[in-house]
Design a protein around this motif. Structure first.
Motif, PDB file in Angstrom:
ATOM      1  N   ASP A 384       0.754  -1.182   0.015  1.00  0.00           N
ATOM      2  CA  ASP A 384      -0.044   0.043  -0.077  1.00  0.00           C
ATOM      3  C   ASP A 384       1.060   1.245  -0.001  1.00  0.00           C
ATOM      4  O   ASP A 384       2.019   1.364   0.961  1.00  0.00           O
ATOM      5  N   THR A 386      -0.526   4.675  -0.349  1.00  0.00           N
ATOM      6  CA  THR A 386      -1.061   5.716   0.284  1.00  0.00           C
ATOM      7  C   THR A 386      -1.159   6.143   1.789  1.00  0.00           C
ATOM      8  O   THR A 386      -1.325   7.039   2.188  1.00  0.00           O
ATOM      9  N   ASP A 387      -1.054   4.580   2.377  1.00  0.00           N
ATOM     10  CA  ASP A 387      -0.734   4.968   3.923  1.00  0.00           C
ATOM     11  C   ASP A 387       0.549   5.665   4.229  1.00  0.00           C
ATOM     12  O   ASP A 387       0.916   6.544   5.012  1.00  0.00           O
ATOM     13  N   THR A 388       1.659   5.319   3.363  1.00  0.00           N
ATOM     14  CA  THR A 388       3.174   6.088   3.372  1.00  0.00           C
ATOM     15  C   THR A 388       2.822   7.603   3.118  1.00  0.00           C
ATOM     16  O   THR A 388       3.261   8.369   3.785  1.00  0.00           O
ATOM     17  N   TRP A 389       2.032   7.526   2.107  1.00  0.00           N
ATOM     18  CA  TRP A 389       1.825   9.033   1.599  1.00  0.00           C
ATOM     19  C   TRP A 389       1.377   9.891   2.811  1.00  0.00           C
ATOM     20  O   TRP A 389       1.622  10.859   3.019  1.00  0.00           O
ATOM     21  N   GLN A 390       0.110   9.286   3.431  1.00  0.00           N
ATOM     22  CA  GLN A 390      -0.414  10.068   4.559  1.00  0.00           C
ATOM     23  C   GLN A 390       0.665  10.374   5.379  1.00  0.00           C
ATOM     24  O   GLN A 390       0.446  11.620   6.229  1.00  0.00           O
ATOM     25  N   LYS A 391       1.486   9.323   5.897  1.00  0.00           N
ATOM     26  CA  LYS A 391       2.346   9.402   7.127  1.00  0.00           C
ATOM     27  C   LYS A 391       3.373  10.587   6.825  1.00  0.00           C
ATOM     28  O   LYS A 391       3.695  11.378   7.628  1.00  0.00           O
ATOM     29  N   GLN A 399      -3.673  15.490  -3.170  1.00  0.00           N
ATOM     30  CA  GLN A 399      -3.492  14.297  -3.183  1.00  0.00           C
ATOM     31  C   GLN A 399      -3.267  13.577  -4.650  1.00  0.00           C
ATOM     32  O   GLN A 399      -3.606  14.083  -5.611  1.00  0.00           O
ATOM     33  N   GLY A 405      -5.031   2.154  -3.733  1.00  0.00           N
ATOM     34  CA  GLY A 405      -4.174   2.799  -2.634  1.00  0.00           C
ATOM     35  C   GLY A 405      -3.135   2.029  -2.850  1.00  0.00           C
ATOM     36  O   GLY A 405      -2.068   2.279  -1.842  1.00  0.00           O
ATOM     37  N   LYS A 406      -2.648   1.191  -4.061  1.00  0.00           N
ATOM     38  CA  LYS A 406      -1.480   0.527  -4.205  1.00  0.00           C
ATOM     39  C   LYS A 406      -0.396   1.297  -4.773  1.00  0.00           C
ATOM     40  O   LYS A 406       0.860   0.887  -4.447  1.00  0.00           O
TER      41      LYS A 406
END
Length: 429
Positions: A384, A386-391, A399, A405-406
């Motif tokens: 994933d 997008t999780d890294t992006w958000q962090k 965005q 999300g991959k």
């Protein structure tokens, strides 16, 4: 030089590019060498006309009903620089260096034609054969994405935190209207300007000579950030080129651990040595031959593959390549990308990560490549992104596009950067 002389110079350069099928930078350089009387402001204005003309070549030609260099040059001034035909005629009056005035037919076409009636690829200023790829990647947004690739790019810089924080660099470049980038954590942006306005030569600035910053598009900074290299890790930049992402990752690691930089093209790799010295980077090893990497197979925590690609995401900066790109070029790049992924993956340790990046926005070079790779190499799985992006960047920043999300796709229309694709894969332990 007056505007007429500048337009004549731009028309000469556009004719040279068309006749000899050569890169725009080479044509502009040769024109400058043979016209040494032209000042830096003149050369910048001529370059702006040429680049603007090439970015919107198809739509300019449609509106003028003429695709000649003369018509394209005039279209830039009338359509992009906002000069009325009457004002242009008055400006050129008495200027013996001005080009011949536009024909009445061309002026009539410019006033009468509606771009909304043109074929969609003409409205988007992209080659017709590539339209299906845009549609596949962006669905109903493809035309807006294409049009965004025809705009002027900003000048983007990255603060080198080994020597200076971003605030310090912003202060040093205050006279250049430098601003903090919207997404990249160490990014700095200088607006593109309009008409004949030229961007500052920041590499002549004392702060650059001291190694406080590097010239690097914000999109390139973002994908380097998404690798999330950690202090003490072993990282391989497999297609390092001039070293922009190598330098960014080394700084993020605070000179701890090691980054190994390799590229099959030694000429592309050559500038990295001077850049490393200026940046104060001490944790990078440069490899000119893949044989020196052989003992390190299965050893790296993170391997970045910034794969050779069509460069469709950089069309704002290199608009001439848009019109030279062929289906054969794309096929060649697809083969090179598959080879790069196969070769680089051998260096990833079990449990380590493989990162695939291109400066393309074509699905054939992006999602299709990583999906095909993981299918052929089931020991790798897509993570994933997008999780890294958000962090890293938060939810309040512009965005990116993402498939489930991959993966991450950056574009001028969505993130106001060059076009980039990013995918993280893990080698199963």
């Amino acid at each position: 030089m007056r505007l007429g002389g500048r337009l004549s110079g731009a028309i000469e350069v556009l004719a040279d590019i068309e006749t000899r099928r050569r890169p725009v930078a080479d044509a502009l350089k040769d024109w400058g060498l043979s016209h040494r009387f032209a000042g830096s402001g003149d050369r910048a204005a001529i370059g702006n006309i040429v680049y603007d003309a090439l970015r919107m070549k198809l739509s300019h030609a449609f509106l003028m009903d003429d695709d000649s260099p003369t018509a394209l040059g005039h279209a830039v001034l009338l359509r992009q620089w906002g000069l009325a035909p009457e004002a242009l005629a008055a400006e050129f009056e008495g200027d013996r260096f001005a080009p011949q005035p536009l024909s009445q037919d061309a002026l009539a076409a410019f006033h009468a034609r509606d771009l909304a009636t043109a074929p969609l690829h003409v409205q988007g200023d992209i080659p017709e054969w590539i339209q299906p790829s845009f549609e596949a990647n962006f669905a109903g947004d493809w035309l807006a994405e294409a049009k965004a690739l025809a705009g002027r790019p900003t000048l983007d810089l990255r603060a080198n935190t080994l020597k200076a924080g971003r605030d310090k660099v912003l202060k040093a470049l205050e006279r250049n209207s430098a601003l903090a980038s919207a997404i990249a954590r160490q990014g700095i942006r200088i607006p593109a300007g309009e008409g004949p306005a030229r961007l500052p030569n920041v590499t002549a600035d004392l702060a650059f000579q001291k190694g406080w910053f590097e010239v690097q598009d914000e999109g390139s900074q973002i994908v380097a950030d998404l690798v999330v290299p950690g202090e003490g890790e072993q990282v391989l930049d497999f297609c390092a080129g001039g070293g922009g992402k190598t330098l960014a990752m080394a700084a993020a690691m605070h000179n701890k651990g090691q980054v190994h930089a390799y590229d099959t093209d030694r000429k592309r790799l050559a500038p990295i040595i001077e850049r490393l010295k200026r940046a104060g980077t001490r944790n990078v090893q440069v490899h000119e031959d893949i044989s020196s990497l052989a003992p390190l197979k299965d050893r790296f925590d993170r391997v970045l593959v910034d794969a050779p690609c069509t460069g469709t995401g950089t069309w704002r900066r290199r608009p001439d390549t848009k019109w030279r790109l062929t289906e054969k070029n794309l096929e060649e790049r697809l083969t090179q990308q598959q080879e790069a992924l196969a070769n680089a993956s051998a260096f990833v340790r079990p449990g380590g990560a493989l990162f695939y990046v291109t400066c393309s926005i074509l699905p054939q070079e992006n999602e299709e490549q990583v999906q095909g790779f993981c299918k052929a190499n089931p020991q790798f799985e897509i993570l994933d992104a997008t999780d890294t992006w958000q962090k890293l960047f938060g939810a309040d920043t512009p965005q990116p596009r993402s498939r489930g999300g991959k993966t991450v796709t950056l574009t001028p229309a969505t993130t106001d950067t060059d076009g980039f694709f990013f995918c993280a894969m893990r080698r199963k332990a």
